[in-house]
Motif scaffolding. Sequence first.
Motif, short mmCIF file in Angstrom:
data_model
loop_
_atom_site.label_atom_id
_atom_site.label_comp_id
_atom_site.label_asym_id
_atom_site.label_seq_id
_atom_site.Cartn_x
_atom_site.Cartn_y
_atom_site.Cartn_z
N GLY A 1 87.37 23.58 88.22
CA GLY A 1 86.20 24.30 88.25
C GLY A 1 85.06 23.45 87.09
N GLY A 2 83.86 23.90 87.37
CA GLY A 2 82.72 23.31 86.57
C GLY A 2 81.55 24.06 86.65
N VAL A 3 80.51 23.44 85.94
CA VAL A 3 79.35 23.93 86.03
C VAL A 3 78.16 23.03 85.91
N ASN A 4 77.00 22.96 86.72
CA ASN A 4 75.68 22.26 86.57
C ASN A 4 75.00 22.78 85.15
N VAL A 5 74.30 22.01 84.71
CA VAL A 5 73.54 22.32 83.59
C VAL A 5 72.29 21.42 83.83
N GLN A 6 71.31 22.29 83.94
CA GLN A 6 69.65 21.84 83.89
C GLN A 6 69.07 22.04 82.67
N VAL A 7 68.75 20.77 81.96
CA VAL A 7 68.12 20.48 80.77
C VAL A 7 66.44 20.82 81.12
N VAL A 8 65.75 21.52 80.45
CA VAL A 8 64.10 21.73 80.82
C VAL A 8 63.51 21.62 79.51
N ASP A 9 62.22 21.26 79.76
CA ASP A 9 61.18 21.22 78.49
C ASP A 9 59.83 21.34 79.00
N VAL A 10 58.97 21.61 77.93
CA VAL A 10 57.61 21.75 78.42
C VAL A 10 56.86 21.14 77.05
N ASP A 11 55.94 20.15 77.53
CA ASP A 11 54.90 19.64 76.52
C ASP A 11 53.37 20.36 76.29
N MET A 12 53.46 21.05 75.36
CA MET A 12 52.25 21.66 75.10
C MET A 12 51.50 21.35 73.99
N ARG A 13 51.82 19.82 73.66
CA ARG A 13 51.20 19.47 72.08
C ARG A 13 50.06 19.39 72.33
N GLU A 14 49.21 18.95 73.48
CA GLU A 14 47.71 18.93 73.48
C GLU A 14 47.12 20.04 73.36
N PRO A 15 46.04 20.09 72.78
CA PRO A 15 45.32 21.28 72.76
C PRO A 15 44.79 21.80 73.84
N ILE A 16 44.59 23.40 73.86
CA ILE A 16 44.35 23.77 75.25
C ILE A 16 42.78 24.70 74.58
N ALA A 17 41.68 24.33 75.36
CA ALA A 17 40.77 25.08 74.95
C ALA A 17 39.81 25.95 76.31
N CYS A 18 39.29 26.62 76.04
CA CYS A 18 38.79 27.61 77.39
C CYS A 18 37.48 28.38 76.75
N GLN A 19 36.52 28.53 77.75
CA GLN A 19 35.64 29.67 77.55
C GLN A 19 35.99 31.06 77.75
N VAL A 20 35.48 32.19 77.17
CA VAL A 20 36.13 33.24 77.58
C VAL A 20 35.77 33.82 78.84
N ASP A 21 36.75 34.26 79.85
CA ASP A 21 36.34 34.69 81.19
C ASP A 21 36.24 33.64 82.12
N TYR A 22 36.45 32.31 81.59
CA TYR A 22 36.47 31.12 82.57
C TYR A 22 37.73 30.59 83.22
N THR A 23 37.84 30.45 84.43
CA THR A 23 39.05 29.93 85.03
C THR A 23 39.11 28.45 84.95
N ARG A 24 40.13 27.91 84.33
CA ARG A 24 40.16 26.39 84.27
C ARG A 24 41.52 26.09 84.53
N LEU A 25 41.69 24.61 84.83
CA LEU A 25 42.85 24.11 85.26
C LEU A 25 43.59 23.49 84.11
N LYS A 26 44.94 23.46 83.88
CA LYS A 26 45.43 22.65 82.84
C LYS A 26 46.74 22.22 83.30
N ASP A 27 46.96 20.74 83.09
CA ASP A 27 48.03 20.25 83.69
C ASP A 27 49.10 20.15 82.42
N LEU A 28 50.33 20.58 82.60
CA LEU A 28 51.25 20.46 81.53
C LEU A 28 52.52 19.76 82.25
N SER A 29 53.17 18.89 81.20
CA SER A 29 54.41 18.30 81.70
C SER A 29 55.63 19.29 81.47
N THR A 30 56.21 19.07 82.47
CA THR A 30 57.45 20.15 82.88
C THR A 30 58.64 19.21 83.32
#
Length: 680
Positions: free
Chosen positions: A487-516
């Motif tokens: 028997g065995g198991v698969n292990v998926q190791v994940v991460d997210v890079d949120m180090r870059e700042p995120i700014a946005c005007q109130v009520d504005y829909t914006r796009l943001k690319d994140l490393s996953t």
Amino acid sequence: MSTSSLHCVASAAIAWMLAAATAAAVEDGTGLLAAYGSGTVIGMPSVTRVDPTIDFDWAYGGPGDGLPADRFWAEWQGLVEAPISGVYQFRTTSDDGVMLWVDDQLLIAHWNDHSPTVDSGSIELRAGERYRVRFRFYENGGGAVARLSWQPPGLQAEVIPQRYLHPIPQRTSVFPAGLGSGLSATYFSRHDFTGDAIDRVDAGVALDSVSVPPIHPTGSGADGLSVIWTGEISAPLAGDISIGIVSAGSALVWIDDRMIIDAWRSHGMSSASTRIAFAAGERHRITIRYCAHGVPPACALWWAADGLAPEIVPSSRLFPKNDVAVALACDAGETTLVDPTWIEGTIAGSGVSVSASIDGVPTTPALRGSRWHLDTSAAGPIGVDLGSDGAARIVVTAVRGETTRTFVRDVRWQTLLLDNPPYGIESLVIRVGDRIRVGIGADAGDQRIDLDGHPLASWQPGSTAVLSWTLPGIHRIRGLIDGTDIGGVNVQVVDVDMREPIACQVDYTRLKDLSTPGDDAGVITFTSATDDLLVGTIARNGASARLTLTPIASGHPLLQARIGRAGPLIAEREIDEFLLDCSADRSLAIIETFPDGSLRGEALLRMAPLVPGLDVRMWIFVSGVTFGDSTTAYTVGTDAFALEPSGSGRHRFELIRASGVSHGFCHDHVVHQAGVQISH
């Protein structure tokens, strides 16, 4: 608001939208319920009637009944019956905008000005069954055409005949009564859930300008209005029930912490609904956020079962949040395969303080709205480090006044035995830095543990090995006894890079690319820590994810990345929210008049709060006007703004208008962060 006045306060606009939501009429085969109004935004109708078909070519005229020839809208609703089974192609011919839903699926969306155009969309239907249909249309100028056709399987295309268009039948039965008294409501004097606040219990959500409490001291209401309703809703019947919101402004609805209706950034009068599977008598948490800015307030919560008339949800089926008692819950189990372990829970009740201890050592819970979590890990993944003992006693206490709620939980780090894993465990998803402990429970035979096809040198029979990864990836762990895979198991190791700042005007829909990195299976979910941020669509492309983000209230919303919907927190980051105002949008200070008649004016950009590292890009879109340096484009970084004691920033710039130019100093501006637009 009393129960008896609940239905009286709904305005005529709300009454119309409730009727249109289920398109009532008196007999079959008569066509579709039609509503017409002036302007290009669907709102309060001035004409309602039943149209046998949708087959109109008004040319340069209009639909009559006092409606204009240009700038009018129409909406048709009802049921369409399929004569045979198969895939139907629905076609619209429109000049100008058109949207078509069939069976609550959006088949056609061509919502802009255009000459007569044919659009199509396909859907599978079954013979003899009736499906909801809704056709929206607007005319802005010039010719006007609105036509709805179909091509049944194996047949010629045609305008849908009247005999297949039906209103929705309604029975006279009503929902059974309950024992509720309404929802807790907080009214704010501004449209962004700030300003003066008034708390009360509303018998239901049926708001208009008459039922608004005296929240504006001056009575002007210039800053709009916002409301949060919270509590529980009790299911009246078992089965699927349509539930919807009608509003002038923007509205969001959550049930059991899941957003079911997103009508944010709506303009004018609109209706949005969905269907929910209820069990009779069950209570479900409900939250509604509504704001109105520049329009008279109007908001109503309604529901309808199949064949029943829609109604405003009555107070007997609504229950206010419990502000007296303190509710406390924890999502953690008694065992965990991962260290640090994730300890998270919820609290209910206003003015509640939460404290915690781990093995008798006090620690401060991190509060995120109604949720809390514990974090004692100095570095690495967020959570409670179980240490060398692999166990901890967790005590969490919530206090409000003299009311106290406490729970105690002993959490143990469990070894993953490859020959006897916990039931259903075939794979694990963990974060970079998480630790798992593996071993083999049997004490006989030639034992070996392989990691990614190679013997695990750090493990010896009869012991355990602790595994952790510093990089994302997928790994295979398996156990062998006498060369046989046990028997065995698969292990998926994940991460997210949120180090870059995120700014946005109130009520504005914006796009943001994140490393996953490591998220090949799409197990990472993005959400808000509270209800002050919308996380829209998530487009995944390998090791990255593109998010649509919309802050909906002033402050610093928290974007969170988790494993699954309620799993451990991978990372979180505040969104630097701001408002940007330019004085030239309203008036300009003239500081010099030249002999040739040209003018030099000074304008003021103000950002609140000031967010560093952004670029404000401005441009002139009319002739005869330039910026002070004689160019038509101007960019200034927010690092050059003057910081005010309040935390806001301001920047002055000049505009020049040539002699003989009669229009104003017409210019526009947007804000960018790392090349991405983040403002209106």
